[in-house]
Design a protein around this motif. Structure first.
Motif, PDB file in Angstrom:
ATOM      1  N   THR A  79       0.917  -1.327   0.008  1.00 19.53           N
ATOM      2  CA  THR A  79       0.043  -0.146   0.233  1.00 19.53           C
ATOM      3  C   THR A  79       0.836   1.091   0.169  1.00 19.53           C
ATOM      4  O   THR A  79       1.698   1.401   0.831  1.00 19.53           O
ATOM      5  CB  THR A  79      -0.775  -0.077   1.348  1.00 19.53           C
ATOM      6  N   GLY A 109       0.052   5.048  -0.003  1.00 21.93           N
ATOM      7  CA  GLY A 109      -1.007   6.226   0.230  1.00 21.93           C
ATOM      8  C   GLY A 109      -2.537   5.496   0.354  1.00 21.93           C
ATOM      9  O   GLY A 109      -2.272   4.263   0.695  1.00 21.93           O
ATOM     10  N   TYR A 110      -3.363   6.237  -0.185  1.00 24.79           N
ATOM     11  CA  TYR A 110      -4.766   5.306  -0.274  1.00 24.79           C
ATOM     12  C   TYR A 110      -4.978   4.740  -1.597  1.00 24.79           C
ATOM     13  O   TYR A 110      -5.758   3.641  -1.399  1.00 24.79           O
ATOM     14  CB  TYR A 110      -5.737   6.658   0.080  1.00 24.79           C
ATOM     15  N   GLN A 111      -4.521   5.087  -2.610  1.00 28.90           N
ATOM     16  CA  GLN A 111      -5.162   4.653  -3.969  1.00 28.90           C
ATOM     17  C   GLN A 111      -4.169   4.081  -4.813  1.00 28.90           C
ATOM     18  O   GLN A 111      -4.255   4.069  -6.002  1.00 28.90           O
ATOM     19  CB  GLN A 111      -5.861   5.730  -4.354  1.00 28.90           C
ATOM     20  N   ASN A 157      -9.718   1.687  -3.791  1.00 31.10           N
ATOM     21  CA  ASN A 157     -10.205   2.706  -3.064  1.00 31.10           C
ATOM     22  C   ASN A 157     -10.627   3.728  -4.020  1.00 31.10           C
ATOM     23  O   ASN A 157     -10.484   4.900  -3.346  1.00 31.10           O
ATOM     24  CB  ASN A 157      -9.259   3.175  -1.850  1.00 31.10           C
TER      25      ASN A 157
END
Length: 268
Positions: A164, A166-168, A199
């Protein structure tokens, strides 16, 4: 190590197929094509297909055509082409069911720390492929391997599928491949899932399939024992993970390049 495969280390193992079993005709079409390519290039091949998708972003996302129907298709593919098959399981109760139909049980990345799931999978006696969690350091996978081995099953593999960022987004830290090989088990690189963009605001995972060749070449160069690729005749209409899949008609060219690269790396 994998039933029906005589793996000598001379070539990488290929785990490939659709993200999810959408139907019998589609599964046989993909399996026949990959099997022909793998035989031509002398690549040990394991057909991959999820019989059910349990980890979906939205309630209306496609999850499958029915457990036993999809598992029956996987078994039929294996019998027709004389190849091993692999599918994901998501709970301890699923282990014994799936083991009746496939040769390799795969533990999804998000579930790689679930002790009861690992024990139940190990107790089937099948080969267990554990995907590294996106949230874990490579050295932490030692403990997942230990859970399987301490449950009486030495037949275990690990799969890198990105970390992972960050988020995306995900990144592949190639240092993790030799690190996980310290567990004395095969290490596979999941190319297509490493290029996911999770995400998304739409609730549908994105991807960067244009980087498949880049990720694959790097994995072979650093010593991955195998590669994992999800492929589909038309990813645009695939019912799951189409955004990061490889189009089926592009597979042979990619594998041809990787076989040449493997020979070069082994000669160094």
């Amino acid at each position: 190590m994998i039933p029906k495969i005589k793996y000598s280390g001379e070539n990488f193992i290929l785990l490939a197929g659709p993200c999810v079993i959408e139907g019998e005709e589609m599964a046989f079409e993909i399996a026949e094509k990959i099997n022909a390519i793998s035989q031509k290039l002398h690549i040990p091949f394991v057909f991959k297909g999820s019989y059910r998708k349990a980890n979906r972003s939205r309630l209306d996302s496609f999850t499958g055509i029915g457990d036993e129907k999809a598992l029956g298709i996987l078994k039929a593919v294996g019998e027709k082409f004389g190849i091993p098959t692999v599918t994901d399981i998501h709970s301890a109760a699923e282990a014994s069911l799936a083991a009746k139909y496939v040769d390799v049980l795969q533990i999804p990345a998000f579930l790689c720390r679930q002790t009861d799931l690992l024990i139940a999978a190990a107790e089937t006696g099948k080969v267990i492929n554990i995907k590294k969690g996106q949230f874990l350091a490579p050295e932490s996978m030692q403990f997942a391997v230990d859970k399987v081995r301490e449950s009486g099953n030495e037949r275990v593999m690990l799969t890198e599928r990105g970390t992972t960022f960050g988020y995306q987004d995900l990144v592949v830290d190639y240092r993790g491949i030799p690190e996980m090989k310290k567990n004395n088990c095969p290490v596979i690189l999941d190319i297509t899932h490493s290029l996911q963009q999770p995400n998304q605001s739409s609730g549908v995972t994105g991807g960067k399939p244009e980087l498949i060749e880049t990720i694959a070449k790097a994995g072979i160069a650093v010593g991955a024992d195998g590669i994992f690729i999800e492929t589909h005749p038309n990813p645009a209409i695939a019912k799951s993970d189409g955004a990061n899949m490889l189009r089926l008609d592009l597979l042979e060219d990619l594998l041809t390049k990787l076989v040449k690269l493997k020979k070069t790396v082994d000669s160094l």
